[in-house]
Design a protein around this motif. Structure first.
Motif, PDB file in Angstrom:
ATOM      1  N   LEU A 151       9.447   8.770   9.779  1.00  0.00           N
ATOM      2  CA  LEU A 151       8.446   9.197   8.422  1.00  0.00           C
ATOM      3  C   LEU A 151       7.873   8.127   8.485  1.00  0.00           C
ATOM      4  N   ASP A 152       7.158   8.579   7.434  1.00  0.00           N
ATOM      5  CA  ASP A 152       5.605   7.022   6.796  1.00  0.00           C
ATOM      6  C   ASP A 152       5.780   7.159   5.641  1.00  0.00           C
ATOM      7  N   GLY A 153       5.089   6.831   5.137  1.00  0.00           N
ATOM      8  CA  GLY A 153       4.372   7.186   3.810  1.00  0.00           C
ATOM      9  C   GLY A 153       3.629   8.218   3.499  1.00  0.00           C
ATOM     10  N   MET A 154       3.241   8.231   4.276  1.00  0.00           N
ATOM     11  CA  MET A 154       1.695   9.699   4.084  1.00  0.00           C
ATOM     12  C   MET A 154       3.145  11.085   4.475  1.00  0.00           C
ATOM     13  N   HIS A 155       4.341  11.334   4.672  1.00  0.00           N
ATOM     14  CA  HIS A 155       5.194  11.768   4.010  1.00  0.00           C
ATOM     15  C   HIS A 155       6.320  11.626   2.710  1.00  0.00           C
ATOM     16  N   MET A 156       6.183  10.617   2.301  1.00  0.00           N
ATOM     17  CA  MET A 156       6.607  11.052   1.675  1.00  0.00           C
ATOM     18  C   MET A 156       6.481  11.311  -0.115  1.00  0.00           C
ATOM     19  N   ILE A 157       4.498  10.663   0.204  1.00  0.00           N
ATOM     20  CA  ILE A 157       3.931  10.963  -0.992  1.00  0.00           C
ATOM     21  C   ILE A 157       3.285  12.074  -0.643  1.00  0.00           C
ATOM     22  N   ALA A 158       3.008  12.592  -0.177  1.00  0.00           N
ATOM     23  CA  ALA A 158       1.336  13.975   0.655  1.00  0.00           C
ATOM     24  C   ALA A 158       2.356  15.157  -0.307  1.00  0.00           C
ATOM     25  N   MET A 159       3.360  15.369   0.022  1.00  0.00           N
ATOM     26  CA  MET A 159       3.593  16.572  -0.160  1.00  0.00           C
ATOM     27  C   MET A 159       3.476  17.038  -1.643  1.00  0.00           C
ATOM     28  N   ARG A 160       3.526  16.010  -2.678  1.00  0.00           N
ATOM     29  CA  ARG A 160       3.537  15.834  -3.787  1.00  0.00           C
ATOM     30  C   ARG A 160       2.718  15.534  -4.751  1.00  0.00           C
ATOM     31  N   ILE A 161       1.298  15.777  -3.615  1.00  0.00           N
ATOM     32  CA  ILE A 161       0.083  15.492  -4.495  1.00  0.00           C
ATOM     33  C   ILE A 161      -1.189  16.833  -3.813  1.00  0.00           C
ATOM     34  N   ASN A 162      -2.064  17.450  -4.534  1.00  0.00           N
ATOM     35  CA  ASN A 162      -2.780  18.642  -3.839  1.00  0.00           C
ATOM     36  C   ASN A 162      -3.858  17.530  -3.332  1.00  0.00           C
ATOM     37  N   THR A 165      -0.925   1.303  -5.949  1.00  0.00           N
ATOM     38  CA  THR A 165       0.595   1.856  -6.488  1.00  0.00           C
ATOM     39  C   THR A 165       1.421   2.945  -6.384  1.00  0.00           C
ATOM     40  N   ILE A 166       0.144   3.732  -5.714  1.00  0.00           N
ATOM     41  CA  ILE A 166       0.506   5.037  -4.811  1.00  0.00           C
ATOM     42  C   ILE A 166       1.684   4.214  -3.705  1.00  0.00           C
ATOM     43  N   ARG A 167       0.749   3.652  -2.493  1.00  0.00           N
ATOM     44  CA  ARG A 167       1.156   3.061  -1.642  1.00  0.00           C
ATOM     45  C   ARG A 167       2.732   1.772  -1.634  1.00  0.00           C
ATOM     46  N   LEU A 168       2.338   1.141  -2.927  1.00  0.00           N
ATOM     47  CA  LEU A 168       3.658   0.476  -3.433  1.00  0.00           C
ATOM     48  C   LEU A 168       5.049   1.761  -3.458  1.00  0.00           C
ATOM     49  N   MET A 169       4.878   2.489  -4.054  1.00  0.00           N
ATOM     50  CA  MET A 169       5.858   3.469  -4.838  1.00  0.00           C
ATOM     51  C   MET A 169       6.446   4.197  -3.162  1.00  0.00           C
ATOM     52  N   SER A 170       5.300   4.429  -2.357  1.00  0.00           N
ATOM     53  CA  SER A 170       6.014   5.436  -1.167  1.00  0.00           C
ATOM     54  C   SER A 170       6.278   4.690  -0.184  1.00  0.00           C
ATOM     55  N   ASP A 171       6.119   2.879  -0.294  1.00  0.00           N
ATOM     56  CA  ASP A 171       6.776   2.157   0.539  1.00  0.00           C
ATOM     57  C   ASP A 171       8.619   1.877   0.253  1.00  0.00           C
ATOM     58  N   LEU A 227      11.289   9.169 -10.453  1.00  0.00           N
ATOM     59  CA  LEU A 227       9.621   9.457 -10.124  1.00  0.00           C
ATOM     60  C   LEU A 227       8.756  11.116  -9.442  1.00  0.00           C
ATOM     61  N   GLY A 228       9.704  11.986  -9.255  1.00  0.00           N
ATOM     62  CA  GLY A 228       9.627  12.963  -8.560  1.00  0.00           C
ATOM     63  C   GLY A 228       8.421  13.805  -9.943  1.00  0.00           C
ATOM     64  N   ASP A 229       9.504  14.341 -11.035  1.00  0.00           N
ATOM     65  CA  ASP A 229       9.083  13.941 -11.879  1.00  0.00           C
ATOM     66  C   ASP A 229       7.448  14.347 -12.289  1.00  0.00           C
ATOM     67  N   THR A 262      -4.999   8.924   2.324  1.00  0.00           N
ATOM     68  CA  THR A 262      -4.096   9.157   3.934  1.00  0.00           C
ATOM     69  C   THR A 262      -4.727   7.532   4.376  1.00  0.00           C
ATOM     70  N   ARG A 263      -5.528   7.152   4.219  1.00  0.00           N
ATOM     71  CA  ARG A 263      -5.500   5.558   4.374  1.00  0.00           C
ATOM     72  C   ARG A 263      -4.445   4.638   4.514  1.00  0.00           C
ATOM     73  N   ALA A 264      -5.039   4.923   2.785  1.00  0.00           N
ATOM     74  CA  ALA A 264      -4.316   3.553   1.907  1.00  0.00           C
ATOM     75  C   ALA A 264      -2.712   3.912   2.400  1.00  0.00           C
ATOM     76  N   LEU A 265      -2.306   5.195   2.916  1.00  0.00           N
ATOM     77  CA  LEU A 265      -0.935   4.594   3.654  1.00  0.00           C
ATOM     78  C   LEU A 265      -0.324   4.807   4.354  1.00  0.00           C
ATOM     79  N   LYS A 266      -1.469   4.745   5.763  1.00  0.00           N
ATOM     80  CA  LYS A 266      -1.133   4.145   6.608  1.00  0.00           C
ATOM     81  C   LYS A 266      -1.391   3.045   7.154  1.00  0.00           C
ATOM     82  N   VAL A 267      -2.423   2.072   6.454  1.00  0.00           N
ATOM     83  CA  VAL A 267      -3.024   0.234   6.689  1.00  0.00           C
ATOM     84  C   VAL A 267      -1.951  -0.041   6.799  1.00  0.00           C
TER      85      VAL A 267
END
Length: 189
Positions: free
Chosen positions: A142-153, A120-126, A65-67, A160-165
């Motif tokens: 931590l929340d989903g933002m921490h799981m995904i955001a570090m990998r996306i420019n 899809t991104i939200r389910l992956m972060s969950d 997944l990381g790759d 941001t909203r999708a990962l928090k609502v």
């Protein structure tokens, strides 16, 4: 019989009896403590084996997944995804926590229902968050933002909203009906 010095016998006998009872009590207590320590060591060894098994289960899946989320590695990771996913789904049912199994189920089942990218991104972060809770930090803040955001420019407000609502709200906003029932396994999330 009147010549028996009962006072002296009692003065010596009572402390001797107390000493014997104390020695027996101490021996039994030491055995219980030793048994408890052996049981604690056995449980620690079992926990270590389970932790290692979970690490071995999650590592190839997480690396793939990381790759996939790393542009320079994506092309190399795509052919490995199906195999990593199949291996993971085979073993996660036995070794994953209930919450990891539920999050993986949502992620996997939704993939065939053409979810919007934000879903899809939200389910992956969950899923990544539940894996983190299972192997490293059950009480993570931590929340989903921490799981995904570090990998996306360039994180958008929409992402941001999708990962928090709440998930149900995201589905409504994205006008998407999930192919699964929303429920919490533990009731805490």
């Amino acid at each position: 019989m009147d010549d028996i010095p009962w006072g002296q016998i009692l003065a010596v006998g009572i402390p001797a009896l107390v000493s014997v009872i104390s020695a027996v009590w101490a021996t039994r207590s030491a055995r219980r403590a030793q048994t408890a320590e052996h049981e604690a060591q056995r449980l620690r060894a079992l926990e270590d084996r389970v932790a290692q098994k979970k690490y071995d289960l999650y590592l190839p899946f997480l690396q793939t997944l990381g790759d996939l989320l790393t542009p320079s590695r994506k092309a190399e990771a795509e052919p490995k995804l199906e195999s990593a996913m199949a291996d993971f789904q085979t073993m996660v049912t036995a070794w994953g926590s209930d919450d990891v199994v539920e999050a993986f189920y949502r992620y996997r089942v939704s993939s065939s229902a053409n979810p919007p990218p934000m879903v899809t991104i939200r389910l992956m972060s969950d899923l990544l968050l539940e894996i983190r809770r299972d192997i490293a930090s059950p009480d993570t803040k931590l929340d989903g933002m921490h799981m995904i955001a570090m990998r996306i420019n360039g994180i958008s407000e929409e992402l941001t909203r999708a990962l928090k609502v709440p998930l149900e709200q995201l589905f409504r906003e994205q006008e998407w009906t999930p192919p699964f029932e929303l429920r919490s396994v533990t009731g805490s999330r």
